[in-house]
Design a protein around this motif. Structure first.
Motif, PDB file in Angstrom:
ATOM      1  N   LEU A 107      -7.175   8.456   1.299  1.00 54.88           N
ATOM      2  CA  LEU A 107      -8.539   9.219   0.974  1.00 54.88           C
ATOM      3  C   LEU A 107      -7.940  11.297   0.994  1.00 54.88           C
ATOM      4  CD1 LEU A 107     -10.582   7.746   3.523  1.00 54.88           C
ATOM      5  CD2 LEU A 107     -10.760   8.090   1.615  1.00 54.88           C
ATOM      6  N   ASN A 164       1.531   4.270  -2.706  1.00 55.10           N
ATOM      7  CA  ASN A 164       1.181   5.705  -2.651  1.00 55.10           C
ATOM      8  C   ASN A 164       2.005   6.728  -2.814  1.00 55.10           C
ATOM      9  OD1 ASN A 164      -0.686   7.497  -1.063  1.00 55.10           O
ATOM     10  ND2 ASN A 164       1.218   8.507  -0.268  1.00 55.10           N
ATOM     11  N   THR A 192      -6.162  -2.513   2.947  1.00 53.86           N
ATOM     12  CA  THR A 192      -6.112  -2.095   4.135  1.00 53.86           C
ATOM     13  C   THR A 192      -7.197  -1.269   4.518  1.00 53.86           C
ATOM     14  OG1 THR A 192      -3.929  -1.388   5.458  1.00 53.86           O
ATOM     15  CG2 THR A 192      -4.655  -0.334   3.604  1.00 53.86           C
ATOM     16  N   ASP A 193      -6.665  -1.998   6.285  1.00 53.87           N
ATOM     17  CA  ASP A 193      -7.057  -1.800   7.344  1.00 53.87           C
ATOM     18  C   ASP A 193      -6.709  -0.956   8.036  1.00 53.87           C
ATOM     19  OD1 ASP A 193      -9.630  -2.993   6.419  1.00 53.87           O
ATOM     20  OD2 ASP A 193      -9.766  -5.019   7.773  1.00 53.87           O
ATOM     21  N   ALA A 233       0.720  -1.486   0.073  1.00 51.54           N
ATOM     22  CA  ALA A 233       0.104  -0.302  -0.137  1.00 51.54           C
ATOM     23  C   ALA A 233       0.980   1.561   0.290  1.00 51.54           C
ATOM     24  CB  ALA A 233      -0.944   0.140   1.429  1.00 51.54           C
ATOM     25  N   ARG A 273      -4.896   4.457   4.609  1.00 52.27           N
ATOM     26  CA  ARG A 273      -5.622   4.640   4.593  1.00 52.27           C
ATOM     27  C   ARG A 273      -6.502   6.401   3.991  1.00 52.27           C
ATOM     28  NH1 ARG A 273     -10.517   1.436   3.477  1.00 52.27           N
ATOM     29  NH2 ARG A 273     -11.749   2.525   4.379  1.00 52.27           N
ATOM     30  N   LEU A 316      -7.257   2.038  -0.435  1.00 54.79           N
ATOM     31  CA  LEU A 316      -8.777   1.514   0.768  1.00 54.79           C
ATOM     32  C   LEU A 316      -9.017  -0.231   0.578  1.00 54.79           C
ATOM     33  CD1 LEU A 316     -10.159   4.687  -0.597  1.00 54.79           C
ATOM     34  CD2 LEU A 316      -8.908   4.342   1.235  1.00 54.79           C
ATOM     35  N   SER A 317      -8.637  -1.307  -0.748  1.00 53.17           N
ATOM     36  CA  SER A 317      -9.827  -1.994  -0.616  1.00 53.17           C
ATOM     37  C   SER A 317      -9.127  -2.630  -0.002  1.00 53.17           C
ATOM     38  CB  SER A 317      -9.975  -2.467  -2.467  1.00 53.17           C
ATOM     39  OG  SER A 317      -8.816  -2.416  -2.689  1.00 53.17           O
ATOM     40  N   GLU A 377      -7.540   3.836  -4.768  1.00 53.10           N
ATOM     41  CA  GLU A 377      -8.889   3.484  -5.111  1.00 53.10           C
ATOM     42  C   GLU A 377      -8.131   1.791  -4.193  1.00 53.10           C
ATOM     43  OE1 GLU A 377     -10.960   3.816  -7.901  1.00 53.10           O
ATOM     44  OE2 GLU A 377     -12.248   5.365  -6.893  1.00 53.10           O
TER      45      GLU A 377
END
Length: 86
Positions: free
Chosen positions: A77, A41, A67-68, A37, A73, A64-65, A61
């Protein structure tokens, strides 16, 4: 990923994209989702800096799908919001 940041700082866009994509491939192969992730980025930031906003949206996008992790996130965003504002 750190190399991508250095190339990004120097505006060496192609080298930055290459380094970010290599980092993503290594992280993906090792099943390191957060590192993957972060590499996505890094890639998105290069696209964003070049003004290639459409190319930046996909990796953001995907984060976002993927990692928590709230920090990762939030960064995705934030970057999506910046693209929308621009």
């Amino acid at each position: 990923r750190c190399q991508a940041r250095v190339y990004h700082t120097r505006s060496s866009w192609d080298a930055a994209l290459d380094a970010a994509r290599r980092a993503a491939a290594i992280a993906s192969d090792a099943n390191l989702h957060d590192a993957y992730a972060k590499a996505l980025n890094a890639e998105a930031l290069v696209h964003q800096a070049r003004g290639a906003f459409d190319a930046a949206i996909g990796p953001l996008e995907e984060i976002l799908s993927l990692t928590d992790d709230f920090r990762l996130r939030g960064a995705a965003l934030l970057n999506l919001g910046s693209i929308a504002a621009q």
